[in-house]
Design a protein around this motif. Sequence first.
Motif, short mmCIF file in Angstrom:
data_model
loop_
_atom_site.label_atom_id
_atom_site.label_comp_id
_atom_site.label_asym_id
_atom_site.label_seq_id
_atom_site.Cartn_x
_atom_site.Cartn_y
_atom_site.Cartn_z
N ALA A 120 36.80 9.50 49.61
CA ALA A 120 37.25 8.31 48.83
C ALA A 120 38.52 8.20 48.65
CB ALA A 120 36.36 8.21 47.52
N GLY A 121 39.38 9.45 48.86
CA GLY A 121 40.84 9.55 48.82
C GLY A 121 41.15 9.34 47.21
N GLY A 122 40.60 9.91 46.59
CA GLY A 122 40.93 9.83 45.04
C GLY A 122 40.63 8.58 44.44
N ARG A 123 39.86 7.81 45.07
CA ARG A 123 39.50 6.57 44.45
C ARG A 123 38.20 6.59 43.40
NH1 ARG A 123 41.15 0.93 47.12
NH2 ARG A 123 42.97 1.70 48.25
N LEU A 124 37.58 7.72 43.14
CA LEU A 124 36.45 7.98 42.49
C LEU A 124 36.98 8.31 41.05
CD1 LEU A 124 33.77 9.62 44.80
CD2 LEU A 124 33.67 7.17 43.80
N PRO A 125 36.29 7.99 40.05
CA PRO A 125 36.42 8.55 38.77
C PRO A 125 36.36 10.13 39.03
CG PRO A 125 34.72 7.19 38.61
CD PRO A 125 35.24 7.07 39.94
N PRO A 126 36.78 10.91 38.06
CA PRO A 126 36.65 12.50 38.17
C PRO A 126 35.04 12.84 37.96
CG PRO A 126 37.91 11.99 36.29
CD PRO A 126 37.83 10.72 37.08
N ALA A 127 34.70 13.77 38.64
CA ALA A 127 33.17 14.40 38.53
C ALA A 127 33.18 15.11 37.01
CB ALA A 127 32.64 15.17 39.53
N ASP A 128 32.07 15.14 36.62
CA ASP A 128 31.70 16.33 35.51
C ASP A 128 31.51 17.59 36.08
OD1 ASP A 128 31.37 14.22 33.29
OD2 ASP A 128 29.92 13.32 34.66
N LEU A 129 30.93 17.57 37.21
CA LEU A 129 30.66 18.72 37.84
C LEU A 129 30.95 18.60 39.33
CD1 LEU A 129 29.40 21.80 37.73
CD2 LEU A 129 27.14 20.78 38.04
N LEU A 130 31.81 19.74 39.77
CA LEU A 130 32.08 19.88 41.31
C LEU A 130 31.43 21.00 41.93
CD1 LEU A 130 33.72 19.19 43.99
CD2 LEU A 130 35.58 20.67 42.89
N ILE A 131 30.44 20.87 42.97
CA ILE A 131 29.72 22.04 43.48
C ILE A 131 30.27 22.00 44.80
CG2 ILE A 131 27.18 22.80 44.32
CD1 ILE A 131 26.27 21.21 41.91
N THR A 132 30.42 23.09 45.51
CA THR A 132 30.95 23.46 46.69
C THR A 132 30.07 24.38 47.38
OG1 THR A 132 33.17 23.34 45.98
CG2 THR A 132 32.71 24.28 48.35
N LEU A 133 29.45 23.88 48.66
CA LEU A 133 28.25 24.73 49.26
C LEU A 133 29.00 25.30 50.55
CD1 LEU A 133 25.42 22.27 48.57
CD2 LEU A 133 25.72 24.40 47.52
N GLU A 134 28.29 26.46 50.91
CA GLU A 134 28.89 26.98 51.96
C GLU A 134 27.57 27.83 52.59
OE1 GLU A 134 33.18 29.15 51.46
OE2 GLU A 134 31.82 29.61 50.01
N VAL A 135 27.81 27.92 53.97
CA VAL A 135 26.68 28.27 54.61
C VAL A 135 26.68 29.98 54.64
CG1 VAL A 135 25.25 28.89 56.91
CG2 VAL A 135 26.20 26.59 56.15
N SER A 136 25.71 30.80 54.13
CA SER A 136 25.77 32.04 54.23
C SER A 136 24.63 32.65 54.62
CB SER A 136 25.83 32.74 52.53
OG SER A 136 25.78 34.23 52.50
#
Length: 144
Positions: free
Chosen positions: A101-117
């Motif tokens: 979205a190139g910064g056009r979204l309002p900020p999230a309440d929660l950011l989750i980052t997932l990585e394969v493990s």
Amino acid sequence: LGQGLGRALLAGRPAAFTIHLRGGLGAGKTELARALLLALGHSGRVPSPTYTLVEPYTAAGYRVLHVDLYRLRDPGDLDDLGLVDDLGPGTIALVEWPEQAGGRLPPADLLITLEVSGSGRNATLQPQSAGGRALLAGLGNGTA
Ligand SMILES: Nc1ncnc2c1ncn2[C@@H]1O[C@H](COP(=O)(O)OP(=O)(O)OP(=O)(O)O)[C@@H](O)[C@H]1O
Ligand SMILES: [Mg+2]
């Protein structure tokens, strides 16, 4: 994790909540959204919004928008989706590929980052608002 977040949302009943789901192709963003929707009481299919970009649901009295911006060609096309206008009270938004979205979204309440493990996934949870911190407290204190 998706189920726990869904239960924490049911317990905390925020007016609105937005989760940004980050992580590469196949990291598990859609799977987490499915588990969250299931915990909110949704019983039907949850197709990936890869081509529709937005799949709307009604669950637990919320409008739940499952969004995948991977195929968004131009951040300006967000306006056509009407997504930003929809993120008001009564709406839970689960956004895959928010960086598109190139910064056009309002900020999230929660950011989750997932990585394969290996055969599983690692998740990093970063609250971005007071509501996000409250939800994480609900996750950890057994009410979720
Ligand atoms: N926590 C997990 N543990 C093991 N496998 C998982 C997990 N989460 C997802 N998977 C598997 O990984 C594959 C990709 O998952 P998913 O479609 O959720 O990824 P995604 O992050 O949404 O990808 P995309 O960026 O293409 O939308 C699926 O086969 C799914 O079953
Ligand atoms: Mg996906």
